[in-house]
Design an enzyme around this catalytic site. Structure first.
Site, mmCIF file in Angstrom:
data_model
loop_
_atom_site.group_PDB
_atom_site.id
_atom_site.type_symbol
_atom_site.label_atom_id
_atom_site.label_comp_id
_atom_site.label_asym_id
_atom_site.label_seq_id
_atom_site.Cartn_x
_atom_site.Cartn_y
_atom_site.Cartn_z
ATOM 1 N N CYS A 1 -14.321 95.290 25.445
ATOM 2 C CA CYS A 1 -13.466 95.944 24.437
ATOM 3 C C CYS A 1 -13.677 95.210 23.113
ATOM 4 C CB CYS A 1 -12.002 95.960 24.881
ATOM 5 S SG CYS A 1 -11.247 94.329 25.090
ATOM 6 N N ASN B 1 -11.123 91.384 23.661
ATOM 7 C CA ASN B 1 -11.150 90.757 25.002
ATOM 8 C C ASN B 1 -9.834 90.058 25.331
ATOM 9 O OD1 ASN B 1 -13.102 88.246 26.812
ATOM 10 N ND2 ASN B 1 -12.334 90.174 27.553
ATOM 11 N N CYS C 1 -6.877 92.419 25.694
ATOM 12 C CA CYS C 1 -6.010 93.481 26.242
ATOM 13 C C CYS C 1 -6.761 94.353 27.262
ATOM 14 C CB CYS C 1 -5.438 94.374 25.141
ATOM 15 S SG CYS C 1 -4.385 93.509 23.961
ATOM 16 N N ARG C 2 -7.582 95.284 26.776
ATOM 17 C CA ARG C 2 -8.152 96.297 27.670
ATOM 18 C C ARG C 2 -9.188 95.753 28.653
ATOM 19 N NH1 ARG C 2 -9.943 100.083 22.914
ATOM 20 N NH2 ARG C 2 -10.154 97.978 22.050
ATOM 21 N N SER C 3 -10.157 94.981 28.157
ATOM 22 C CA SER C 3 -11.209 94.558 29.103
ATOM 23 C C SER C 3 -10.720 93.511 30.110
ATOM 24 C CB SER C 3 -12.500 94.126 28.385
ATOM 25 O OG SER C 3 -12.293 93.045 27.516
ATOM 26 N N ASP D 1 -6.612 101.636 22.040
ATOM 27 C CA ASP D 1 -6.321 100.232 21.740
ATOM 28 C C ASP D 1 -4.801 100.046 21.676
ATOM 29 O OD1 ASP D 1 -5.980 97.742 20.649
ATOM 30 O OD2 ASP D 1 -7.476 98.006 19.067
HETATM 31 P P1 4NP Z 1 -8.504 94.702 22.951
HETATM 32 O O1 4NP Z 1 -7.287 94.810 21.908
HETATM 33 O O2 4NP Z 1 -9.756 95.116 22.199
HETATM 34 O O3 4NP Z 1 -8.127 95.674 23.992
HETATM 35 O O4 4NP Z 1 -8.534 93.267 23.405
HETATM 36 C C1 4NP Z 1 -7.279 94.209 20.658
HETATM 37 C C2 4NP Z 1 -6.971 92.869 20.542
HETATM 38 C C3 4NP Z 1 -6.911 92.286 19.298
HETATM 39 C C4 4NP Z 1 -7.171 93.041 18.165
HETATM 40 C C5 4NP Z 1 -7.490 94.379 18.292
HETATM 41 C C6 4NP Z 1 -7.554 94.967 19.546
HETATM 42 N N1 4NP Z 1 -7.079 92.446 16.876
HETATM 43 O O5 4NP Z 1 -7.217 93.178 15.881
HETATM 44 O O6 4NP Z 1 -6.900 91.227 16.761
#
Ligand code: 4NP
Length: 156
Positions: free
Chosen positions: A9, A12, A14-16, A128
């Site tokens: 993702c 790294n 939340c989703r992955s 997201d």
């Molecule tokens: P992820 O979510 O891609 O599912 O881990 C996010 C985590 C952090 C951010 C964006 C999406 N950020 O902008 O810091």
């Protein structure tokens, strides 16, 4: 032979990591731990070394899924070391595909959106959840449980 699966993702956190935890729980429930190596990574490096976001940790733990990864950024060597690279959204897919032209030998990994394996959810992206409400984290897990089930059936 061990199948090596990498979920990707943006951050790294939340989703992955959630996909990694969901897939690990699934293979454990089927006694397939010895047949898979599972990891996750982000296309961005802002959160490297961090544990997953507490909101996805809590939502996962309510489903009996523990998340123990530490954030890392995807590397070129991942394309040689993993059999499957599974992206969460179109941006991730574009960035991962753009890395392929930097490889100096043919990749091993098959790159696919994780939702290409979903059965119930007709979506192309795992949304997201980072800037959203708690329900977004539950929704991410619902989608990933469907996609990971389909993925395991496909590659096992
Ligand atoms: P992820 O979510 O891609 O599912 O881990 C996010 C985590 C952090 C951010 C964006 C999406 N950020 O902008 O810091």
């Amino acid at each position: 032979m061990v199948q090596r699966v990498l979920f990707v993702c943006l951050g790294n956190i939340c989703r992955s990591p959630a996909a990694e935890g969901v897939f690990l729980k699934l293979i454990q429930s089927k006694g397939l731990e010895d047949k898979y190596f599972v990891d996750s990574a982000g296309t961005g490096g802002w959160h490297v070394g961090r544990q997953p976001d507490p909101r996805i940790v809590d939502a996962s733990s309510r489903r009996g899924i523990s998340l123990s990864s530490r954030a890392r950024q995807i590397q070129l060597r991942d394309f040689y070391e993993f059999d499957w690279i599974l992206t969460m959204d179109n941006d991730n897919l574009e960035i991962v595909n753009s890395m392929i032209c930097k490889l100096d030998k043919p990749q091993k990994a098959i790159v696919r959106p994780v939702l290409s394996y979903a059965r119930k959810y007709n979506l192309s992206e795992v949304p997201d959840p980072y800037y959203g409400s708690d329900s977004g984290f539950e929704y991410v897990l619902d989608i990933l449980q469907d996609a990971c089930q389909g993925l395991l059936e496909e590659i096992n």
